[in-house]
Enzyme design. Structure first.
Site, PDB file in Angstrom:
ATOM      1  N   LYS A 258      36.400  48.132  52.407  1.00 51.86           N
ATOM      2  CA  LYS A 258      36.863  47.257  53.484  1.00 51.86           C
ATOM      3  C   LYS A 258      36.490  47.858  54.834  1.00 51.86           C
ATOM      4  CE  LYS A 258      38.892  44.270  50.736  1.00 51.86           C
ATOM      5  NZ  LYS A 258      38.503  42.853  50.654  1.00 51.86           N
TER       6      LYS A 258
ATOM      7  N   LYS B 106      34.835  44.098  54.164  1.00 48.75           N
ATOM      8  CA  LYS B 106      33.895  43.782  53.088  1.00 48.75           C
ATOM      9  C   LYS B 106      32.482  43.521  53.577  1.00 48.75           C
ATOM     10  CE  LYS B 106      35.565  38.984  52.812  1.00 48.75           C
ATOM     11  NZ  LYS B 106      36.204  38.010  51.901  1.00 48.75           N
TER      12      LYS B 106
ATOM     13  N   LYS C 154      32.858  47.827  43.905  1.00 46.38           N
ATOM     14  CA  LYS C 154      32.419  46.438  43.835  1.00 46.38           C
ATOM     15  C   LYS C 154      32.068  45.908  45.216  1.00 46.38           C
ATOM     16  CE  LYS C 154      34.924  42.556  43.519  1.00 46.38           C
ATOM     17  NZ  LYS C 154      34.081  41.567  44.236  1.00 46.38           N
TER      18      LYS C 154
ATOM     19  N   ASP D 112      31.848  42.626  47.695  1.00 43.35           N
ATOM     20  CA  ASP D 112      32.587  41.377  47.738  1.00 43.35           C
ATOM     21  C   ASP D 112      31.621  40.207  47.820  1.00 43.35           C
ATOM     22  OD1 ASP D 112      34.903  39.957  47.485  1.00 43.35           O
ATOM     23  OD2 ASP D 112      35.943  40.972  49.116  1.00 43.35           O
ATOM     24  N   GLU D 113      32.175  38.994  47.863  1.00 42.16           N
ATOM     25  CA  GLU D 113      31.371  37.805  47.614  1.00 42.16           C
ATOM     26  C   GLU D 113      30.287  37.550  48.650  1.00 42.16           C
ATOM     27  OE1 GLU D 113      34.554  36.410  50.408  1.00 42.16           O
ATOM     28  OE2 GLU D 113      34.466  37.784  48.711  1.00 42.16           O
TER      29      GLU D 113
ATOM     30  N   HIS E 113      32.444  36.745  40.251  1.00 39.73           N
ATOM     31  CA  HIS E 113      33.330  36.437  41.367  1.00 39.73           C
ATOM     32  C   HIS E 113      33.432  34.922  41.452  1.00 39.73           C
ATOM     33  CE1 HIS E 113      35.147  36.230  45.304  1.00 39.73           C
ATOM     34  NE2 HIS E 113      35.216  37.550  45.366  1.00 39.73           N
ATOM     35  N   ARG E 114      34.638  34.420  41.720  1.00 39.85           N
ATOM     36  CA  ARG E 114      34.861  32.969  41.667  1.00 39.85           C
ATOM     37  C   ARG E 114      34.917  32.315  43.048  1.00 39.85           C
ATOM     38  NH1 ARG E 114      41.298  32.257  40.260  1.00 39.85           N
ATOM     39  NH2 ARG E 114      42.070  33.754  41.783  1.00 39.85           N
TER      40      ARG E 114
ATOM     41  N   HIS F 188      37.473  36.850  37.836  1.00 45.31           N
ATOM     42  CA  HIS F 188      38.740  36.841  38.557  1.00 45.31           C
ATOM     43  C   HIS F 188      39.572  35.636  38.118  1.00 45.31           C
ATOM     44  CE1 HIS F 188      37.379  39.726  41.853  1.00 45.31           C
ATOM     45  NE2 HIS F 188      36.337  39.590  41.029  1.00 45.31           N
TER      46      HIS F 188
ATOM     47  N   LYS G  76      47.767  37.953  47.394  1.00 43.71           N
ATOM     48  CA  LYS G  76      47.743  37.170  48.632  1.00 43.71           C
ATOM     49  C   LYS G  76      47.258  35.745  48.442  1.00 43.71           C
ATOM     50  CE  LYS G  76      43.033  38.596  49.884  1.00 43.71           C
ATOM     51  NZ  LYS G  76      42.182  39.317  50.843  1.00 43.71           N
TER      52      LYS G  76
ATOM     53  N   SER H 203      42.996  40.340  41.268  1.00 38.45           N
ATOM     54  CA  SER H 203      42.582  40.841  42.575  1.00 38.45           C
ATOM     55  C   SER H 203      43.130  39.946  43.667  1.00 38.45           C
ATOM     56  CB  SER H 203      41.053  40.904  42.677  1.00 38.45           C
ATOM     57  OG  SER H 203      40.508  39.600  42.645  1.00 38.45           O
ATOM     58  N   GLY H 204      43.205  40.515  44.876  1.00 38.49           N
ATOM     59  CA  GLY H 204      43.631  39.765  46.046  1.00 38.49           C
ATOM     60  C   GLY H 204      45.009  40.183  46.516  1.00 38.49           C
ATOM     61  N   GLY H 205      45.072  41.178  47.395  1.00 37.83           N
ATOM     62  CA  GLY H 205      46.343  41.588  47.964  1.00 37.83           C
ATOM     63  C   GLY H 205      47.148  42.552  47.114  1.00 37.83           C
TER      64      GLY H 205
ATOM     65  N   ALA I 112      41.875  46.488  43.755  1.00 37.91           N
ATOM     66  CA  ALA I 112      42.591  46.588  45.030  1.00 37.91           C
ATOM     67  C   ALA I 112      41.601  46.972  46.119  1.00 37.91           C
ATOM     68  CB  ALA I 112      43.712  47.614  44.941  1.00 37.91           C
ATOM     69  N   GLY I 113      41.674  46.290  47.247  1.00 36.84           N
ATOM     70  CA  GLY I 113      40.824  46.608  48.394  1.00 36.84           C
ATOM     71  C   GLY I 113      41.631  47.268  49.484  1.00 36.84           C
TER      72      GLY I 113
END
Length: 416
Positions: free
Chosen positions: A152, A154, A178, A180-181, A270-271, A303, A311, A339-341, A362-363
């Site tokens: 981060k 990202k 990883k 990110d998108e 990744h979605r 994901h 989040k 994933s996400g928050g 986790a980011g």
């Protein structure tokens, strides 16, 4: 002259066969139209119906009509004959079951909720090459969840900064770095530089800590460019690629799956953009169906959400995960990604909700640790190990400073 009546596509006594693709929809019929009338039009439009009488020699016509075979309130079931579909073509299948019907005037809204895939249709797809086995075949996670992180911010980090964050995270106990998108091949962090330098750092860490590590590098691009990037990952000794499966399209995913098998590479899905289809409860395509499509096309992990602990908007994460890991005529399962928050303070709740056969990513919950990425990675690993041993995070924090600091910062609250 042959006229096709909409009533021909409604038969509430019909029992789907073992070879039918059975789809469940939620619909809101247009004003003045009954659910039965709307359901018959859904079946008609998504198979071989039309609004006009036709001049067709019936001897030259194959009956490929779908049948609306069950109605329960606003929920309808439509059965499609296997012969309607081209084997192994996800694009063609979706053009039927989630194509024109999404814009029909006969319904105010329509949502594809679930699919029951017959063996003949499933057999046309490869499924995952590895699936859940990556924990043992490509990493040393054993029986614990695989741990992953995205540097981060990202996007915007230089290659050197990105690599250093990855190395710090690996050394702290993370298994997978990883992208990110939206990080692909931009001037501030070129793809091949990031790939080569990150995998070189991975090799250093593996030698020092004695655990296998790897990198989920985002190869998303125009399809031919993606294939070239997949080849580069293999040349540099990587074991995984990441693909934004919805934005690049399912046909591209199928093409990448074939190339990855040549190189023994696993696919992390990744979605991004999924909420354009699944966020509204009454219209679109559910995440459950998107996950099914991903499994058929051959991704190894995808994901699926955090069961309300992160989040992003909640969804039926446990149910999706159960389907991804269920038996499907012998097809390999998919490893779900939460994933996400996420941060160390919610890991115990996450594992209670979803089990341990997942990837925990986790980011900010790593890199936002007051003592930096290395400490944040250690805190996440400590929280997972405590949860698996049945030790409360508060008790574990007494012996682990990194976890104690994380709990002091974030507690057990979920971000918004």
């Amino acid at each position: 002259m042959t006229g096709i009546e909409y009533d021909d596509f409604l038969d509430l006594e019909y029992e789907p066969t073992d070879t039918d693709l059975v789809c469940e929809f939620t619909i809101d019929p247009a004003e003045g139209m009954s659910t039965e009338a709307a359901a018959s039009r859904v079946a008609s439009e998504s198979s071989n119906g039309t609004w006009a009488a036709l001049h067709v020699d019936e001897d030259e016509l194959t009956d490929l009509s779908a049948v609306a075979c069950a109605i329960d309130g606003h929920e309808i079931t439509v059965a499609y004959p296997d012969a309607l579909f081209e084997a192994g073509s996800m694009a063609q299948i979706l053009s039927c079951i989630a194509g024109n019907i999404m814009g029909m005037k006969a319904v105010e809204t329509i949502r594809l909720e679930d699919c029951h895939w017959p063996e003949p249709l499933v057999s046309g797809f490869p499924g995952p090459q590895f699936g859940t086995s990556v924990a043992h075949e490509k990493l040393d996670a054993g029986d614990r969840p695989i741990l992953a992180t995205v540097p981060k911010p990202k996007v915007g980090l230089s290659t050197d900064a990105h690599v250093q964050i990855g190395e710090d995270a690996w050394r702290g106990g993370i298994d997978l770095l990883k992208d990110d998108e939206n990080l692909t091949d931009q001037a501030f962090n070129p793809f091949e530089d990031r790939l080569a330098d990150s995998l070189a750092a991975r090799d250093r860490v593996e030698e020092d800590v004695g655990e296998r590590k790897d990198y989920l590098v985002n190869v998303t691009a125009e399809t031919n460019e993606m294939l070239e990037r997949v080849d580069l990952v293999a040349e540099h000794g990587g074991g995984f690629v990441m693909v934004d499966v919805i934005t690049c399209g399912w046909s591209a995913v199928q093409t990448v799956r074939k190339r990855c098998e040549r190189h023994d590479l696993a696919i992390h899905a990744h979605r991004a953009m999924h909420a354009a289809f699944d966020r509204l409860e009454h219209h679109g395509v559910s995440m459950r169906v998107l996950a099914q499509i991903a499994r058929l096309c051959g991704v190894d992990h995808i994901h699926t959400g955090t069961a309300g602990l992160g989040k992003l908007a909640n969804e039926d994460t446990p149910g999706i995960n159960e389907w991804l890991t269920s038996d499907l005529y012998g097809m390999n399962p998919v490893l779900p990604v939460a994933s996400g928050g996420l941060h160390p303070g919610v890991v115990d709740q996450l594992l209670d909700a979803l089990g341990t056969d997942i990837i925990v990513q986790a980011g900010g919950g790593i890199h936002g640790h007051p003592d930096g990425t290395h400490a944040g990675a250690k805190a996440l690993r400590q929280s997972v190990e405590a949860s698996l041993e049945g030790i409360s995070l508060e008790d574990a924090a007494d012996d682990h400073d990194e976890l104690a600091t994380a709990l002091e910062k974030w507690g057990a609250e979920t971000p918004r």
